[in-house]
Design a protein around this motif. Sequence first.
Motif: not given
Lengths: 155, 155, 155
Positions: A1, A28, A150, A153, B154, C6, C139-140, C142-144, C146-147, C151-153
């Motif tokens: 993604m 990833m 998906n 930022l 944001f 985040l 970070v992995a 976080f990305l997991g 987000a997937d 919505a990811t801010l």
Amino acid sequence: MKKTILLFSGDLDKAFAAFIIANGALAMGDEVTMFFTFWGLNALRKPNPPSVAKKIVEKMFGWMMPRGADKLTLSKMHMAGMGTAMMKGVMKQKNVQSLPVLIKLAQENGAQLIACSMSMDVMGLHQEELLEGVEIGGVATFLGEADESNATLFI
Amino acid sequence: MKKTILLFSGDLDKAFAAFIIANGALAMGDEVTMFFTFWGLNALRKPNPPSVAKKIVEKMFGWMMPRGADKLTLSKMHMAGMGTAMMKGVMKQKNVQSLPVLIKLAQENGAQLIACSMSMDVMGLHQEELLEGVEIGGVATFLGEADESNATLFI
Amino acid sequence: MKKTILLFSGDLDKAFAAFIIANGALAMGDEVTMFFTFWGLNALRKPNPPSVAKKIVEKMFGWMMPRGADKLTLSKMHMAGMGTAMMKGVMKQKNVQSLPVLIKLAQENGAQLIACSMSMDVMGLHQEELLEGVEIGGVATFLGEADESNATLFI
């Protein structure tokens, strides 16, 4: 993604966060597009750019803004350079890659780096002053990438 | 596809980025909802608002914060006004629209502008001090819009 | 639907916005994951942490950065503490919950709070210095999250 990251900030810490996320996503198996606008463009400047013809005001922007990823400073606790140097020192000691290395890795691993054409025009930055491999695009390019992602930022 | 933009910042450059993205999305046929909170509310203040009854602390916030889009300043290189004036001058020269014009265009093209009710309450801003056409909503409104969007920023 | 936030910033106003959104989403039945990196970690520091063995530079970071949510200051108009105190005063008067209370509520209502392991390492923060219930991830992680989110801010 796909992940799309718009880097607006010219702060070392924020640029660092952007490229840590980008490299993590690439690792990833994600596609990554990064769009650089306003102060974020400074992360893409060559440390020793070829000389290009500029107007006075464009030269002024060029002088006042940090020339490249290695010249960015912290958003907090910069403390006339001491805080930034301390942070860089600790990162080195902890084997955290530097920003220029993270940018190189992102490019090598297939991240698409796009410089905002309007910001380049306003700040008087020319393509040959930016790192090799950086493309140029506008807000429509950014929005097109966001539509395929998906997570998008704004950093 | 809808885009939701939360403008938290009261910096000229960030507000500018938000409205460039908003107008770009509208031009591409997207719906756009913008939610203004904290310092971001300042972009929506009328330059010459009607007088409203306020408590002392509300008056203080009103005096200390920039009154409207034309009074916002850069997040970097403001330099006591010189940098902000220089940036505005260059943008004008390059035919980039000013922030007040971008806001007007966004409204004309159907962007929904929503001021955060809690921030208005805390900062003592009243609806009649904000631009015509601005709606009022809370965090649930923002989240509802985000749920309908394929990108939420944001800023 | 999940929301991932985040928190990069250590500013009171931005941390406040992050937790208002988090608690709003929880109230609407969303799952919420919050990832704390760089200065954002300061919001999670215990006011009175147990003493842990640290190197000099780690101690310096510890001293220079605000110790906990109650010590954060505004990104604008801090004015040597006056602005921050004024904002806190107004919020109290308007019955807006304080940041420490908002954090507690988010935890009680099921928000997953994850501290960035790399930032902790760089800043020399240990798990026992952070609030109870905070997990650690990279970070992995976080990305997991987000997937799985719509919505990811990045705040």
